[in-house]
Design an enzyme around this catalytic site. Structure first.
Site, mmCIF file in Angstrom:
data_model
loop_
_atom_site.group_PDB
_atom_site.id
_atom_site.type_symbol
_atom_site.label_atom_id
_atom_site.label_comp_id
_atom_site.label_asym_id
_atom_site.label_seq_id
_atom_site.Cartn_x
_atom_site.Cartn_y
_atom_site.Cartn_z
ATOM 1 C CE LYS A 1 -9.712 -20.702 -23.859
ATOM 2 N NZ LYS A 1 -9.763 -20.081 -25.183
ATOM 3 C CG ASP B 1 -7.725 -16.961 -25.334
ATOM 4 O OD1 ASP B 1 -8.106 -15.819 -25.683
ATOM 5 O OD2 ASP B 1 -7.977 -17.983 -25.993
ATOM 6 C CD GLU C 1 -5.116 -17.049 -27.935
ATOM 7 O OE1 GLU C 1 -4.393 -17.745 -27.198
ATOM 8 O OE2 GLU C 1 -6.016 -17.522 -28.627
ATOM 9 C CG ASP D 1 -8.174 -16.841 -31.586
ATOM 10 O OD1 ASP D 1 -8.457 -17.128 -32.760
ATOM 11 O OD2 ASP D 1 -8.399 -17.635 -30.638
ATOM 12 C CE LYS E 1 -8.286 -20.695 -32.064
ATOM 13 N NZ LYS E 1 -9.361 -20.016 -31.320
HETATM 14 MG MG LIG Z 1 -8.121 -17.805 -28.382
#
Ligand SMILES: [Mg+2]
Length: 230
Positions: free
Chosen positions: A29, A56, A84, A113, A137
């Site tokens: 992250k 991400d 991402e 995303d 998702k």
């Molecule tokens: Mg993501």
């Protein structure tokens, strides 16, 4: 497995633990602070030198910062397998620009995303060549909505990733069954139950390191641990 935004020594500790458990791809992250993101990455490489990275940014960078990160990683000889959501969800032009530079200059694919929250978004991304991968998702799109996005992405040859929110083994097991059944996901990111200190769902799929095994028991296979639910 994912490494949250933490100090470099903490990230290295987690990376060493994940390496021990058999994880060779880590999702990092990033997006809060460019130079500390690089420091974290360096610290992880010291303890897990062969590790593959998914970055991400969770919408955290400007387009220029996202490109700068790729530049810096390139100087370090690191090529993430995926980048991402580098920029804000509504920054369509920024997403397109980063995707173009990431692939063209560094051979890195970019995933949408948060930018892909509906079939409409998916069509916009696909038709405008705004990203190379769409992160599906179920909690974001719903099951039927996800199937619609998957259909248009597959028809266009856009690559797919499956991820999740912070979910228990119930939701993750369902997503895992869907992924195993459809077989169209290049990137599988279904790790959040492994991060929960307690999970009210027992049974279902079995986990060995980064490998999930699905049984042929009926339904999702898991059941609720009623004792732990108030
Ligand atoms: Mg993501």
């Amino acid at each position: 497995m994912q490494i949250p935004i933490v100090a470099p020594n903490e990230a290295a500790k987690l990376a060493a633990e994940y390496k021990e458990r058999g994880f060779n791809t880590l999702k990092l992250k990033v997006g809060k602070n460019l130079s500390s993101d690089i420091e974290v990455l360096k610290a992880i490489r010291l303890v897990h030198p062969d590790c593959l990275f998914i970055l991400d940014a969770n919408e955290g960078y400007t387009a220029n910062e996202a490109i700068e990160v790729l530049e810096k990683l390139n100087e370090m000889g690191v090529k993430p397998i995926l980048f991402e959501q580098p920029v804000h969800r509504d920054n369509w032009e920024g997403l397109r620009h980063v995707s173009q530079v990431a692939k063209g200059e560094y051979g890195v694919s970019v995933a949408a995303d948060e930018s892909c929250r509906s079939l409409e978004d998916a069509k916009r991304i696909i038709e405008g060549n705004l990203a190379h991968v769409i992160n599906i998702k179920l909690a974001k799109l719903g099951v039927l909505g996800a199937l619609d996005v998957i259909e248009v992405a597959r028809a266009a040859g856009t690559e797919l990733m499956i991820g999740g929110m912070v979910e228990t083994r119930l939701a993750m097991g369902f997503a895992g069954h869907l992924a195993a059944g459809l077989g169209c996901f290049k990137y599988i990111d279904l790790d959040t139950p492994l991060l929960l200190s307690e999970d009210p769902v027992l049974g279902g799929y079995e986990v060995t390191g980064a490998v999930y095994n699905f049984t042929d028991s009926s339904g999702q296979g898991g059941f609720l641990h009623w004792d732990g639910i108030c």
